[in-house]
Design a protein around this motif. Structure first.
Motif, mmCIF file in Angstrom:
data_model
loop_
_atom_site.group_PDB
_atom_site.id
_atom_site.type_symbol
_atom_site.label_atom_id
_atom_site.label_comp_id
_atom_site.label_asym_id
_atom_site.label_seq_id
_atom_site.Cartn_x
_atom_site.Cartn_y
_atom_site.Cartn_z
ATOM 1 N N ASN A 57 -2.422 9.030 4.168
ATOM 2 C CA ASN A 57 -1.498 8.053 4.748
ATOM 3 C C ASN A 57 -2.227 6.748 5.050
ATOM 4 O O ASN A 57 -3.302 6.754 5.642
ATOM 5 C CB ASN A 57 -0.885 8.610 6.034
ATOM 6 C CG ASN A 57 0.239 9.578 5.762
ATOM 7 O OD1 ASN A 57 0.119 10.452 4.901
ATOM 8 N ND2 ASN A 57 1.335 9.430 6.466
ATOM 9 N N PHE A 58 -1.622 5.632 4.631
ATOM 10 C CA PHE A 58 -2.216 4.322 4.883
ATOM 11 C C PHE A 58 -1.291 3.524 5.799
ATOM 12 O O PHE A 58 -0.072 3.641 5.730
ATOM 13 C CB PHE A 58 -2.435 3.557 3.568
ATOM 14 C CG PHE A 58 -1.246 3.543 2.650
ATOM 15 C CD1 PHE A 58 -0.228 2.609 2.797
ATOM 16 C CD2 PHE A 58 -1.152 4.470 1.609
ATOM 17 C CE1 PHE A 58 0.867 2.596 1.945
ATOM 18 C CE2 PHE A 58 -0.060 4.464 0.763
ATOM 19 C CZ PHE A 58 0.956 3.524 0.926
ATOM 20 N N VAL A 60 1.020 0.666 7.242
ATOM 21 C CA VAL A 60 1.822 -0.375 6.600
ATOM 22 C C VAL A 60 2.416 -1.346 7.609
ATOM 23 O O VAL A 60 2.799 -2.452 7.263
ATOM 24 C CB VAL A 60 2.960 0.228 5.752
ATOM 25 C CG1 VAL A 60 2.401 1.004 4.580
ATOM 26 C CG2 VAL A 60 3.864 1.129 6.593
ATOM 27 N N SER A 65 3.032 4.484 8.932
ATOM 28 C CA SER A 65 2.147 4.675 7.782
ATOM 29 C C SER A 65 2.988 5.057 6.565
ATOM 30 O O SER A 65 4.196 5.270 6.666
ATOM 31 C CB SER A 65 1.117 5.780 8.075
ATOM 32 O OG SER A 65 1.749 7.047 8.148
ATOM 33 N N HIS A 67 2.544 6.956 2.326
ATOM 34 C CA HIS A 67 1.682 7.644 1.373
ATOM 35 C C HIS A 67 2.326 7.595 -0.011
ATOM 36 O O HIS A 67 3.506 7.281 -0.154
ATOM 37 C CB HIS A 67 1.405 9.095 1.791
ATOM 38 C CG HIS A 67 2.628 9.970 1.838
ATOM 39 N ND1 HIS A 67 3.324 10.361 0.698
ATOM 40 C CD2 HIS A 67 3.286 10.530 2.877
ATOM 41 C CE1 HIS A 67 4.342 11.132 1.050
ATOM 42 N NE2 HIS A 67 4.347 11.238 2.364
ATOM 43 N N LEU A 68 1.559 7.907 -1.006
ATOM 44 C CA LEU A 68 2.042 7.911 -2.378
ATOM 45 C C LEU A 68 3.193 8.890 -2.545
ATOM 46 O O LEU A 68 3.167 9.989 -1.989
ATOM 47 C CB LEU A 68 0.895 8.310 -3.308
ATOM 48 C CG LEU A 68 1.199 8.311 -4.808
ATOM 49 C CD1 LEU A 68 1.082 6.894 -5.366
ATOM 50 C CD2 LEU A 68 0.236 9.252 -5.545
ATOM 51 N N ILE A 186 5.663 0.190 1.916
ATOM 52 C CA ILE A 186 4.986 1.371 1.380
ATOM 53 C C ILE A 186 4.889 1.274 -0.140
ATOM 54 O O ILE A 186 3.899 1.701 -0.747
ATOM 55 C CB ILE A 186 5.736 2.655 1.807
ATOM 56 C CG1 ILE A 186 5.638 2.832 3.329
ATOM 57 C CG2 ILE A 186 5.178 3.879 1.098
ATOM 58 C CD1 ILE A 186 6.469 3.975 3.872
ATOM 59 N N GLY A 189 1.732 -0.323 -1.380
ATOM 60 C CA GLY A 189 0.604 0.605 -1.410
ATOM 61 C C GLY A 189 0.710 1.565 -2.584
ATOM 62 O O GLY A 189 -0.290 1.859 -3.260
ATOM 63 N N GLU A 190 1.913 2.067 -2.818
ATOM 64 C CA GLU A 190 2.148 2.948 -3.965
ATOM 65 C C GLU A 190 1.769 2.245 -5.263
ATOM 66 O O GLU A 190 1.144 2.826 -6.158
ATOM 67 C CB GLU A 190 3.616 3.367 -4.004
ATOM 68 C CG GLU A 190 4.027 4.140 -5.227
ATOM 69 C CD GLU A 190 4.321 5.588 -4.952
ATOM 70 O OE1 GLU A 190 4.524 6.341 -5.910
ATOM 71 O OE2 GLU A 190 4.341 5.984 -3.771
ATOM 72 N N ALA A 192 -0.301 -0.275 -5.741
ATOM 73 C CA ALA A 192 -1.738 -0.488 -5.868
ATOM 74 C C ALA A 192 -2.434 0.781 -6.362
ATOM 75 O O ALA A 192 -3.274 0.730 -7.280
ATOM 76 C CB ALA A 192 -2.317 -0.931 -4.525
ATOM 77 N N ILE A 193 -2.091 1.922 -5.765
ATOM 78 C CA ILE A 193 -2.694 3.192 -6.176
ATOM 79 C C ILE A 193 -2.332 3.509 -7.623
ATOM 80 O O ILE A 193 -3.178 3.915 -8.430
ATOM 81 C CB ILE A 193 -2.246 4.324 -5.243
ATOM 82 C CG1 ILE A 193 -2.747 4.079 -3.821
ATOM 83 C CG2 ILE A 193 -2.738 5.680 -5.756
ATOM 84 C CD1 ILE A 193 -2.154 5.022 -2.791
ATOM 85 N N ASP A 269 4.940 8.599 9.201
ATOM 86 C CA ASP A 269 5.262 7.907 7.957
ATOM 87 C C ASP A 269 6.619 7.215 8.069
ATOM 88 O O ASP A 269 7.279 7.259 9.116
ATOM 89 C CB ASP A 269 5.207 8.864 6.760
ATOM 90 C CG ASP A 269 6.257 9.964 6.819
ATOM 91 O OD1 ASP A 269 7.309 9.767 7.454
ATOM 92 O OD2 ASP A 269 6.029 11.015 6.204
#
Length: 347
Positions: A57-58, A60, A65, A67-68, A186, A189-190, A192-193, A269
Motif C-alpha cells: 500500500n502506498f 495517496v 492509501s 495498492h495495485l 490511486i 500509482g497503479e 506508474a507500477i 485503502d
C-alpha cells in the motif's frame, strides 16, 4: 477495492457471482488462444507478482492509501482473457487464505477488480497502440494511460453495484464523488507500477509481452537477391528460454511480499476510507476465513510482526504461483488437445 461481506445484499451478490462465473468461463476459452508453452508459466508468475505488489500500500492522500489492482498489468503482459484469470486467482487466494475480500462478495470483487479493470485497460491500450508511433516507448505510454483509467473505472463499477445492492441508505452521489476522487489518485500509482513493469519486460524480452507482439520485425530471407518475409508457418529455429525472466520475477515477488511489504502504508485503502467516511460499512460482516492461520496477512502464533507478515507474504506468493501455473498449464494443455496434429506440423 476488496469488498467485504455485508456491503452488498444477497441478491446482487448472487447476480455478480453469475456475471463473474460467466466471465471466467469465457476467459478460460479465450486464454487457450493466448497461452503457449512459454507464456503459461509466466501467467502464473504474473498472478504471484500481482499478489505481492498488492501488499505494498502506498500513500495517496492524508490518511488514505492505495495498492495495485493489476488488471491492466496482467492484460498487457499475458493477454486480456488470461489477465482476467490472473486477477481472479489472486482474489481467490486472498479471500480464502488471508480473509481479504468477502467470500460472499467474491463475485463482486472478480467483476469489479478482474473483469472491469482488464477490459477497460486493454481496450484503451489497444486503441492507443494503434495511433501512437510504433515502438517500445508507445507500449509503455499506452500502459500508463490504460492503467490510470482502469482504476476509476472500477470505482464507478463499484458505485453502480452499490447503488442497486448496497446494504445502507447513503447518498450515492457522495459515494461516487469520494470513490472516483480517491481512485483517480490511486490510478496514478497503479499506472506508474504498470508502466515500469511493462517497460522493463519489453526492454529485455518483448516477445514475452502479449501487448507488444506487433513490435518484433519478421525474419527475412534473401530470395533471388531480394529480402522477403519468412512465412508465419515457417519453423522457428531457436526458441529463447523464458527461465531467466521467470526466476527474476519470482525472486522479485518474494522480496516484495516477504520484505518490502513491511514498510507499506498502514493507512486504510481507498474503499475502506470511503466506507468509513460515508457510513457504507455499517453492516460489514465478519469474514468467513477470519480464523485462517494467515488471516490479515500474518502467520498465526508468530509474535514478531515483521517475521509474521514476511512469512505470510512468501507463503502467499508461493501458493499463488503454484495455483496460477497449474490453472494456466491446464488451459494450455486443453488448447493442445483442441488442435489437430496437422495444424501444428509447421511449428
Amino acid at each position: 477495492m476488496h469488498v467485504p461481506d455485508g456491503f452488498i445484499d444477497a441478491p446482487i451478490s448472487a447476480a455478480t457471482g453469475v456475471v463473474a462465473a460467466a466471465a471466467v468461463a469465457v476467459s478460460l476459452r479465450g486464454a487457450r488462444r493466448e497461452l503457449d508453452e512459454r507464456t503459461a508459466p509466466l501467467a502464473g508468475l504474473v498472478a504471484a507478482f500481482i499478489f505481492a505488489v498488492q501488499m505494498l500500500n502506498f500513500p495517496v492522500a492524508a490518511g488514505t492509501s492505495g495498492h495495485l489492482l493489476g488488471g491492466a498489468l496482467a492484460a498487457i503482459l499475458v493477454g486480456p482473457y488470461t489477465g482476467v484469470l490472473c486477477v481472479s486467482v489472486v482474489l481467490l487466494m486472498q479471500g480464502i487464505l488471508f480473509a481479504d475480500g468477502g467470500l460472499t462478495a467474491l463475485g463482486v470483487n472478480i467483476t469489479d477488480m478482474a473483469v472491469v479493470t482488464t477490459v477497460v485497460a486493454y481496450a484503451v491500450f489497444r486503441g492507443l497502440v494503434k495511433v501512437l508511433p510504433r515502438g517500445r516507448g508507445a507500449i509503455t505510454a499506452a500502459s500508463f494511460v490504460a492503467a490510470v483509467l482502469s482504476v476509476p473505472a472500477a470505482a464507478v463499477a463499484f458505485t453502480l453495484i452499490y447503488a442497486v445492492g448496497g446494504t445502507t441508505d447513503v447518498s450515492i452521489g457522495k459515494v461516487a464523488t469520494a470513490m472516483i476522487g480517491v481512485h483517480v489518485l490511486i490510478g496514478i500509482g497503479e499506472a506508474a507500477i504498470t508502466a515500469l513493469t511493462v517497460g522493463a519486460v519489453v526492454a529485455v524480452r518483448p516477445d514475452l509481452v502479449y501487448g507488444a507482439r506487433g513490435l518484433q520485425q519478421k525474419l527475412k530471407l534473401r530470395v533471388g537477391g531480394e529480402l522477403v518475409d519468412v512465412p508465419d508457418t515457417a519453423p522457428v529455429a531457436v526458441a529463447r528460454s523464458s527461465r531467466k525472466v521467470w526466476i527474476t520475477g519470482l525472486v522479485a515477488s518474494l522480496l516484495l511480499a516477504g520484505f518490502v511489504s513491511f514498510y507499506a502504508s498502514a493507512s486504510p485503502d481507498g474503499l475502506e476510507k470511503v466506507a468509513s467516511d460515508q457510513g457504507i460499512d455499517a453492516k460489514t460482516e465478519e469474514h468467513a476465513s477470519a480464523d485462517s492461520p494467515l488471516a490479515d496477512y500474518g502467520v498465526k502464533d508468530v509474535e514478531d510482526a515483521r517475521l509474521s507478515g514476511g512469512l505470510a507474504g512468501v507463503i502467499g506468493v508461493g501458493v499463488t504461483v503454484v495455483a496460477g501455473t497449474g490453472v494456466f498449464w491446464a488451459v494450455r494443455r486443453r488448447r493442445g488437445a483442441d488442435v489437430s496434429p496437422a495444424s501444428t506440423s509447421g511449428v
